[in-house]
Design a protein around this motif. Sequence first.
Motif, mmCIF file in Angstrom:
data_model
loop_
_atom_site.group_PDB
_atom_site.id
_atom_site.type_symbol
_atom_site.label_atom_id
_atom_site.label_comp_id
_atom_site.label_asym_id
_atom_site.label_seq_id
_atom_site.Cartn_x
_atom_site.Cartn_y
_atom_site.Cartn_z
ATOM 1 N N ASP A 81 -0.128 -1.111 -0.857
ATOM 2 C CA ASP A 81 0.968 -0.399 -0.290
ATOM 3 C C ASP A 81 2.343 -1.242 -0.413
ATOM 4 O OD1 ASP A 81 0.456 -2.525 1.327
ATOM 5 O OD2 ASP A 81 0.377 -1.327 3.380
ATOM 6 N N THR A 82 2.130 -2.525 -0.941
ATOM 7 C CA THR A 82 3.518 -2.982 -0.979
ATOM 8 C C THR A 82 3.756 -3.569 -2.487
ATOM 9 O OG1 THR A 82 2.232 -5.213 -0.743
ATOM 10 C CG2 THR A 82 3.788 -4.450 1.082
ATOM 11 N N GLY A 83 2.739 -2.605 -3.370
ATOM 12 C CA GLY A 83 3.064 -2.738 -4.876
ATOM 13 C C GLY A 83 2.090 -3.691 -5.326
ATOM 14 N N SER A 85 -2.034 -5.230 -6.260
ATOM 15 C CA SER A 85 -3.382 -5.052 -6.525
ATOM 16 C C SER A 85 -4.387 -5.420 -5.659
ATOM 17 C CB SER A 85 -3.599 -5.538 -8.071
ATOM 18 O OG SER A 85 -5.029 -5.136 -8.119
#
Lengths: 439, 258
Positions: A81-83, A85
């Motif tokens: 959700d924060t970019g 993995s």
Amino acid sequence: MSTAVDFPHFVRANQVEALPPPNLARGPIAWIRENLFSGVWNTLLTLVVFYLLYISVPPLLKFLVIDAVWTGTDRAACRADTGGSEAGACWAFIWDKLNYFIYGSYTISERWRVNIFFALLAIGVVWLLWLKAPRRDLGAVYFFWVFPVVSYILLTGGNESFSGRFWIGFLIFGALVISLFAFLAALLKTSIRPALILGGGIVAVIGITLALVDLDFGLAHVPTSLWGGVLVTLLVATVGIVVSLPFGIVLALGRRSKLPIVRMASVIFIEFVRGVPLITVLIMANTMLPLFLPGDMTVDRLLRPLIGTALFASAYMAEVVRGGLQAMPKGQYEGAMSLGLNYPQMMSLIILPQALRIVIPGIVNTFIGLFKDTSLVAIVGIFDLVKTIEASRIDPAWAAPTIGITGYAFAALFYFVFCFSMSRYSLGVERRLAAGQKR
Amino acid sequence: MSAQHIPSAAIDPKAQPAIEMIDVHKWFGEFHVLRDINLNVKRGERIVICGPSGSGKSTMIRCINRLEEHQKGRIIVDGVELLDDLKRIDEVRRDVGMVFQHFNLFPHLTILENCTLAPIWVKKMPRKEAEEVAMHYLTRVKIPEQANKYPGQLSGGQQQRVAIARSLCMSPKIMLFDEPTSALDPEMVKEVLDTMVGLADEGMTMLCVTHEMGFARQVADRVIFMDYGQIVEMNTPEEFFKNPQHERTRLFLSQILH
């Protein structure tokens, strides 16, 4: 060449020369057919194994290496959700926390002392275990005396500041030890002089050790409550291994002794400690040991589980060594006795070298078990490697789905590397000893 | 080599017997293995002990260096009585060499180390001197070239000769042999017997449990026949073989001499 099979009368006229064996090496395809697909059942097994490898190895590699996150400063790198993995292990977390995993909360400015301890430990281990190393007798002195004393001063800071009363107590203790040796020598009717020298030597070594620990080297005091991580794990394992082997040998000899009191004491100790789970031993060492000691005496809270694991491993070691002693043929004892060797000589020169060699696999098995059991000291609040991982896992700065798995994978890797090296080393020693003396 | 390593029994003029066994009894649990053993062995005397298996002959000679404990009677070896005193037992064992049926060499030590171990640790001999002594005796049993091998690399006969050399390195006054050729291949019996004959010729006091009757005839001063834990008959070899007195002896000899 003619043979004599059909003739009733045969006298060999010429010697048959020794020939090299026929070449048995075959191509890889022949090898595969012979070893993997030699029948219906074997073929089936091979296919099943290949399938299991296929469904387990690639995903593991994918998680641990291919999809893994290698860099990052906080949870963002490992959260979708924060970019980041989420598909792979979050090695950035390990990298960020590595110092904590190695040193625990050990004072940051003093961590060089722990590094020196690791280096000294490595030197000692290599010196003792590398069979061709020079002066291995000095190596033993280093490992069993110099190294522990130096490590103690380095890690705690030394400067114990013993009181005058303590030193008077030590003098009385020394006199008692020396007279005990003299008494034993008189009891066994051996000459007194070597016993006095031995007793005096032991007292002197203890005295010098205490004096060194008493000295002020200007090192800051670091309480054991700050120690943690790999430092504690290696410390507990090393002390356990170093104490359990000699103590286990003594217990095994005691259990086979002809003297009923010695035998009973050994049997009771071994059976009691073996009959109790390690966690119980640790908790007892932690809570009950202080009860047995005089009120003004405290035992360090790291020392308690150290004693607990060492005693626990000793009981198992004693049974392993006893197995080796029982495998020794009676003739070896008789051969040694008939030459006039006394009991200590017979045991240390003839019986133990052979008995211990027989049980190398069992000894290393116990060591490996002990090494992994050190993780149980967490139960009494000691921050070993696993406990530091546990503590970091819940750090909100690194809250991400893969953190827990990554932490445990790291622990697994650490334990595996050490245990596997022990196993390989013992195999090497077995092979070497077997080559030296074919029976 | 200097003369000091030659066993001193040959030149010892003392009249005191080498071994005295007086009314010795021994039990294994309820089983009475040795009964009323009375035996006097003079210095330099060579005695062969034979008898059926289980007759107590091994047990008897093992009592002499206290590998077995007797429960009644007295055993005096070279003037020292065998009692419970550990120090005196070690003293006796130092002077009494023993060769076993199964050699009992130490497999983790080389031949040379097998031979030098007891001189270095028991007699406190310097290593170099102990190695010289060991090589002297290994040469005498004709295997100096095997000194740096391990026992497992030698044949049975060679191992037994090493065992004899190992005992001799302690310069014993008495040698005990407990069926030294029974575990050997037929081809190797002779080399061991030859070594023992050589030893006998030098005047070593020897007690030998064996069924090699040729050896008994050749070197023994006395032959002892044992059965049921007792000494049944004792005589010079000529008389023993030609004219056995006891019924049991005659039966035994008829079984083993064809």
